[in-house]
Design a protein around this motif. Structure first.
Motif, PDB file in Angstrom:
ATOM      1  N   LEU A 158       0.800  -1.221   0.000  1.00 29.64           N
ATOM      2  CA  LEU A 158       0.000   0.000   0.000  1.00 29.64           C
ATOM      3  C   LEU A 158       0.835   1.273   0.000  1.00 29.64           C
ATOM      4  O   LEU A 158       0.354   2.323  -0.444  1.00 29.64           O
ATOM      5  CB  LEU A 158      -0.929   0.005   1.222  1.00 29.64           C
ATOM      6  CG  LEU A 158      -2.020  -1.065   1.247  1.00 29.64           C
ATOM      7  CD1 LEU A 158      -2.736  -1.058   2.590  1.00 29.64           C
ATOM      8  CD2 LEU A 158      -3.019  -0.869   0.116  1.00 29.64           C
ATOM      9  N   GLN A 159       2.070   1.197   0.486  1.00 32.51           N
ATOM     10  CA  GLN A 159       2.843   2.428   0.605  1.00 32.51           C
ATOM     11  C   GLN A 159       4.032   2.528  -0.344  1.00 32.51           C
ATOM     12  O   GLN A 159       4.669   3.585  -0.422  1.00 32.51           O
ATOM     13  CB  GLN A 159       3.332   2.598   2.046  1.00 32.51           C
ATOM     14  CG  GLN A 159       4.239   1.502   2.566  1.00 32.51           C
ATOM     15  CD  GLN A 159       4.368   1.528   4.090  1.00 32.51           C
ATOM     16  OE1 GLN A 159       3.863   2.427   4.747  1.00 32.51           O
ATOM     17  NE2 GLN A 159       5.028   0.548   4.659  1.00 32.51           N
ATOM     18  N   ASN A 160       4.318   1.486  -1.083  1.00 33.22           N
ATOM     19  CA  ASN A 160       5.489   1.489  -1.953  1.00 33.22           C
ATOM     20  C   ASN A 160       5.067   1.588  -3.415  1.00 33.22           C
ATOM     21  O   ASN A 160       4.557   0.635  -3.996  1.00 33.22           O
ATOM     22  CB  ASN A 160       6.316   0.221  -1.718  1.00 33.22           C
ATOM     23  CG  ASN A 160       7.672   0.300  -2.378  1.00 33.22           C
ATOM     24  OD1 ASN A 160       7.790   0.627  -3.549  1.00 33.22           O
ATOM     25  ND2 ASN A 160       8.715  -0.001  -1.616  1.00 33.22           N
ATOM     26  N   ALA A 283      -7.283   4.767   5.007  1.00 37.04           N
ATOM     27  CA  ALA A 283      -8.303   5.737   4.610  1.00 37.04           C
ATOM     28  C   ALA A 283      -8.064   6.212   3.178  1.00 37.04           C
ATOM     29  O   ALA A 283      -9.009   6.321   2.374  1.00 37.04           O
ATOM     30  CB  ALA A 283      -8.301   6.927   5.564  1.00 37.04           C
ATOM     31  N   ASP A 284      -6.813   6.485   2.845  1.00 36.59           N
ATOM     32  CA  ASP A 284      -6.475   6.940   1.491  1.00 36.59           C
ATOM     33  C   ASP A 284      -6.800   5.868   0.453  1.00 36.59           C
ATOM     34  O   ASP A 284      -7.378   6.163  -0.603  1.00 36.59           O
ATOM     35  CB  ASP A 284      -4.992   7.298   1.411  1.00 36.59           C
ATOM     36  CG  ASP A 284      -4.635   8.525   2.247  1.00 36.59           C
ATOM     37  OD1 ASP A 284      -5.566   9.276   2.622  1.00 36.59           O
ATOM     38  OD2 ASP A 284      -3.432   8.709   2.538  1.00 36.59           O
ATOM     39  N   TRP A 285      -6.456   4.621   0.751  1.00 36.91           N
ATOM     40  CA  TRP A 285      -6.665   3.561  -0.213  1.00 36.91           C
ATOM     41  C   TRP A 285      -8.128   3.159  -0.335  1.00 36.91           C
ATOM     42  O   TRP A 285      -8.609   2.801  -1.416  1.00 36.91           O
ATOM     43  CB  TRP A 285      -5.798   2.345   0.126  1.00 36.91           C
ATOM     44  CG  TRP A 285      -4.447   2.458  -0.514  1.00 36.91           C
ATOM     45  CD1 TRP A 285      -3.285   2.878   0.059  1.00 36.91           C
ATOM     46  CD2 TRP A 285      -4.130   2.195  -1.888  1.00 36.91           C
ATOM     47  NE1 TRP A 285      -2.274   2.882  -0.858  1.00 36.91           N
ATOM     48  CE2 TRP A 285      -2.763   2.459  -2.067  1.00 36.91           C
ATOM     49  CE3 TRP A 285      -4.871   1.760  -2.982  1.00 36.91           C
ATOM     50  CZ2 TRP A 285      -2.115   2.302  -3.295  1.00 36.91           C
ATOM     51  CZ3 TRP A 285      -4.243   1.597  -4.209  1.00 36.91           C
ATOM     52  CH2 TRP A 285      -2.873   1.870  -4.351  1.00 36.91           C
ATOM     53  N   LEU A 287     -10.595   5.150  -0.133  1.00 39.54           N
ATOM     54  CA  LEU A 287     -11.169   6.188  -0.994  1.00 39.54           C
ATOM     55  C   LEU A 287     -10.771   5.938  -2.439  1.00 39.54           C
ATOM     56  O   LEU A 287     -11.601   6.010  -3.354  1.00 39.54           O
ATOM     57  CB  LEU A 287     -10.673   7.560  -0.535  1.00 39.54           C
ATOM     58  CG  LEU A 287     -11.260   8.778  -1.256  1.00 39.54           C
ATOM     59  CD1 LEU A 287     -12.769   8.866  -1.026  1.00 39.54           C
ATOM     60  CD2 LEU A 287     -10.574  10.064  -0.792  1.00 39.54           C
ATOM     61  N   LYS A 288      -9.509   5.595  -2.644  1.00 41.41           N
ATOM     62  CA  LYS A 288      -8.989   5.376  -4.007  1.00 41.41           C
ATOM     63  C   LYS A 288      -9.664   4.171  -4.674  1.00 41.41           C
ATOM     64  O   LYS A 288      -9.938   4.184  -5.878  1.00 41.41           O
ATOM     65  CB  LYS A 288      -7.480   5.158  -3.939  1.00 41.41           C
ATOM     66  CG  LYS A 288      -6.783   5.134  -5.284  1.00 41.41           C
ATOM     67  CD  LYS A 288      -5.276   4.932  -5.112  1.00 41.41           C
ATOM     68  CE  LYS A 288      -4.626   6.071  -4.356  1.00 41.41           C
ATOM     69  NZ  LYS A 288      -3.138   5.939  -4.341  1.00 41.41           N
ATOM     70  N   LEU A 289      -9.930   3.121  -3.883  1.00 42.53           N
ATOM     71  CA  LEU A 289     -10.510   1.897  -4.432  1.00 42.53           C
ATOM     72  C   LEU A 289     -12.035   1.873  -4.411  1.00 42.53           C
ATOM     73  O   LEU A 289     -12.663   0.921  -4.880  1.00 42.53           O
ATOM     74  CB  LEU A 289      -9.980   0.682  -3.670  1.00 42.53           C
ATOM     75  CG  LEU A 289      -8.489   0.393  -3.776  1.00 42.53           C
ATOM     76  CD1 LEU A 289      -8.086  -0.714  -2.806  1.00 42.53           C
ATOM     77  CD2 LEU A 289      -8.109  -0.005  -5.209  1.00 42.53           C
ATOM     78  N   GLY A 290     -12.629   2.894  -3.832  1.00 47.48           N
ATOM     79  CA  GLY A 290     -14.087   2.932  -3.752  1.00 47.48           C
ATOM     80  C   GLY A 290     -14.632   1.953  -2.746  1.00 47.48           C
ATOM     81  O   GLY A 290     -15.744   1.416  -2.906  1.00 47.48           O
TER      82      GLY A 290
END
Length: 291
Positions: A158-160, A283-285, A287-290
């Motif tokens: 998730l972060q790389n 939270a960021d992911w 949102l990104k993935l719906g």
């Protein structure tokens, strides 16, 4: 997202169970960096998941009625954990089945994974029974160790951005990112179950330390063997065809070697999975993935 998503949170847990239905029919043969080695490395990780995650579910279900687990909040977390893991198994089974069309016998690898798990736990149960260690404790501590391993891998995914860039197929990217999000959502559940039942004393710590050492060894040997098998099927079990994957995964700053410090964090006596804060990352992911 190239999947139908049905979200259920009837259990009232801190994270939902999402029913996913990915379509794997158009996934190319080499969907990771257009490279056989990287693709087969990730495919063999997927081959470990159906039996591995069923083991997690079975280990947790076996103790969920324990009197020390009567807290209703923890019971809700357990139910949601089981739901998420069941969905991971379902989707990786679907992908693994799609890989059969390229001539890769992933089903046999799944069965072999189950045999490794059953044999390992049977041997440990026999060896440790004289010390008052039950099969339930062995299964649960093994699940704690493997859940830490998957959560650490998931956080790295998730972060790389370099690792994310290897996915040249959108469906596979979404499968792995969704799975990574959920592994970090429920990363503390089994650990909390384990400590609620067995505490944080010397015996509980020693068992989870032993479990991590054995689990990492078995994963490395089994997954490496599976990767070599798939490379051999493609006629690519050569240094030329393997060196990019080996560098990407095991070089000094490789995908797997970068995670060693966090994996070793499990051996701290006062370790807890939530010591690693991934809330904003999730939270960021989501949102990104719906999600």
């Amino acid at each position: 997202m190239n999947a139908k998503v049905n979200i259920s949170n009837r259990a009232g847990a801190s994270f939902p169970v999402r029913r996913m239905d990915f379509e794997f029919g158009e996934v190319p043969r080499y969907w990771a960096a257009n490279d056989a080695g990287l693709t087969h490395f990730m495919t063999t990780l997927s081959a470990l998941f159906p039996e591995g995650e069923q083991y997690f579910v079975d280990s947790t279900r076996a103790v969920h009625k324990h009197p020390k687990l009567s807290d209703p909040d923890l019971q809700r977390e357990i139910s949601a954990f089981i739901g998420q893991e069941a969905m991971h198994s379902k989707e990786h089974l679907a992908f693994n089945s799609s890989a059969q069309s390229y001539g890769y016998d992933i089903r046999t690898m799944e069965q072999q994974t189950g045999k490794v798990i059953r044999t390992g736990t049977k041997i440990l149960t026999t060896l440790l029974k004289p010390f008052g260690v039950t099969k339930e404790m062995i299964d649960l501590t093994g699940t704690c160790a493997l859940e830490h391993f998957t959560a650490v891998i998931a956080a790295e995914l998730l972060q790389n951005k370099d690792v994310q860039a290897m996915f040249n197929d959108s469906t596979m990217h979404q499968l792995w990112m969704w799975h990574a999000v959920e592994e970090n959502e429920h990363k503390a559940v089994v650990f909390d179950v384990y400590t609620a039942i067995y505490g944080n004393g010397l015996k509980a710590y020693t068992m989870r330390a032993i479990a991590m050492i054995i689990a990492m060894g078995l994963i490395f040997m089994t997954q490496s063997y599976f990767t070599a098998q798939l490379m051999k099927i493609d006629g690519k079990l050569t240094w030329k065809d393997s060196k990019y994957m080996l560098k990407f995964m095991y070089a000094r700053k490789g995908f797997m070697t970068r995670q060693i410090p966090e994996l070793l964090d499990f051996f701290r006596p006062n370790f807890h999975p939530n010591d690693s804060d991934t809330d904003q990352l999730l939270a960021d992911w989501k949102l990104k993935l719906g999600l």
